[in-house]
Motif scaffolding. Sequence first.
Motif, short mmCIF file in Angstrom:
data_model
loop_
_atom_site.label_atom_id
_atom_site.label_comp_id
_atom_site.label_asym_id
_atom_site.label_seq_id
_atom_site.Cartn_x
_atom_site.Cartn_y
_atom_site.Cartn_z
N ILE A 16 2.17 1.87 -3.43
CA ILE A 16 1.07 2.30 -4.31
C ILE A 16 0.74 3.77 -4.05
N LEU A 17 0.67 4.14 -2.77
CA LEU A 17 0.35 5.53 -2.42
C LEU A 17 1.45 6.48 -2.89
N VAL A 69 -9.49 7.37 -0.41
CA VAL A 69 -8.88 6.51 -1.43
C VAL A 69 -7.92 5.51 -0.79
N THR A 70 -7.15 5.97 0.20
CA THR A 70 -6.20 5.09 0.90
C THR A 70 -6.91 3.94 1.57
N VAL A 98 0.83 -1.20 0.00
CA VAL A 98 0.00 0.00 0.00
C VAL A 98 0.87 1.25 0.00
N ILE A 135 -8.07 1.38 -1.07
CA ILE A 135 -6.94 0.58 -1.56
C ILE A 135 -6.50 -0.43 -0.50
N SER A 136 -6.40 0.01 0.74
CA SER A 136 -5.93 -0.86 1.82
C SER A 136 -6.85 -2.05 2.01
N LEU A 184 -9.15 -3.35 -0.04
CA LEU A 184 -9.21 -4.24 -1.21
C LEU A 184 -7.95 -5.09 -1.32
N LEU A 185 -6.79 -4.48 -1.07
CA LEU A 185 -5.54 -5.23 -1.17
C LEU A 185 -5.46 -6.30 -0.07
N LEU A 240 0.85 6.96 -6.46
CA LEU A 240 -0.41 7.65 -6.69
C LEU A 240 -0.32 9.14 -6.38
#
Length: 448
Positions: A199-200, A423-424, A196, A427-428, A430-431, A203
């Motif tokens: 990814i962040l 958004v974080t 994460v 993502i967290s 779902l991952l 992003l």
Amino acid sequence: MSDLIIPLLTLIGVVVGVVLATSRWKVNPFIALLVGTILMGLLSGLGSKNTLILMQEGFGRILGSIGLVVALGCILGVVLERTGAIFRIAALIIKIFGKRAPHAGMGLLGAIVGIPVFCDSGYVILSRLNKPIAFKTGHSLPAIAMSLAAGLYITHTLVPPTPGPLAVAGNFGLESHLGWMIILGVLVGIPAIIMVSFILNLLFKSEPIISDTDEWEEGKELGIISALAPVLVPVVLIALGNAGSYFLLDGLFYEVLILFGNPVIALMVGVFLSLNLVRRDQRSQIKGWIEKGIKQAAPILLLTGIGGAFGYVISHTSLVTGLGESLSLQNLHPILILLSGFILTMLLKSAQGSSTSALVIGSAIIYPFAIQAGFEQPIDLIFLTLSLGAGSMVVSHANDSFFWVVTQFSGFNVKQGYQYFTVTTAISGLLVMVLVVLCFLVWGLVGA
């Protein structure tokens, strides 16, 4: 499910209204949320009297739980900034993780602190590191701040002894398997946090870089132990206090653990330790620093409180109670049970704002269906616990007190809070869910 359409549309409409009011029409966030909370109650059929009572109760519950923590955390942060201790700690993290991956370091730091400490308190304590680390490494503030928040959030929802996973353990009869819950939670959580954070960083890497450091001093003369003590000692005290409750100790030693393990007392100790870092020529400024910390706390407390009130009102509407009644989970494949648990807590979390409440309610609803689907072994139920934890992260928005803690302590407005933190959390969650399913499949092959 049709009975949920109107309450769901009401919630979406109110949230969109709050975002537009604060970002486009420049309405003060507190006023926008106050009006939104009242509208949510009235439009959901709670009635004016109940709406106002629930709003006041929700406001008081949040401030009663974290109000003093926020105030003391602000004071601690100002003192650590002025003495240069924050820069000293930031330099250590940069030394360990390098200038290329400070976001991973912040995520792992958050993960460690998030196990014994509530994510709200953890972010209050650690958020002052965000700006100096972003400045020193050239990374954007959102990437650093959101990595810290994600680390705190992931372990908060996956790893006992935080309240949500403990409540699920109680509902699932896993009290004697907490060790495996911790091990699997860490095995899933740590890789998720590292991924994460990267990814962040990708992003948010184009976001503005921190350039203002006029108020900060380097603090090079401070020893690293002295600089770390005001931050780490409160964390250790809170962890020991939680351990005392978990192991059901008693006597004088237990009372001392509970007293100093309380977040308020622990942060008071941190403040006193930070004052020992003040140089002789700075002592006349201490009063002004404390006053600045208190002033910083006021708007944060108001927004956090009204955010908690918003979530509390929503939790008493038909939207939350109807979610469980509308789902039918019989005769599902084990993977679909995991996904159903994820979706259930995701809906509960998004609707009423509390990850802990989503875990408590969601686990109680899904347990009988999971047993019917063959989830009788503790290891299967632990994987289901992890899927519930993943869902309880998705998504954090205006009805979540942690949303306001993160946005306010990061210096973000409401629009940026949705852009970065919401958004974080998506993502967290779902991952983590992807990793849970993969681990479950691997376990099925190995176990077979």
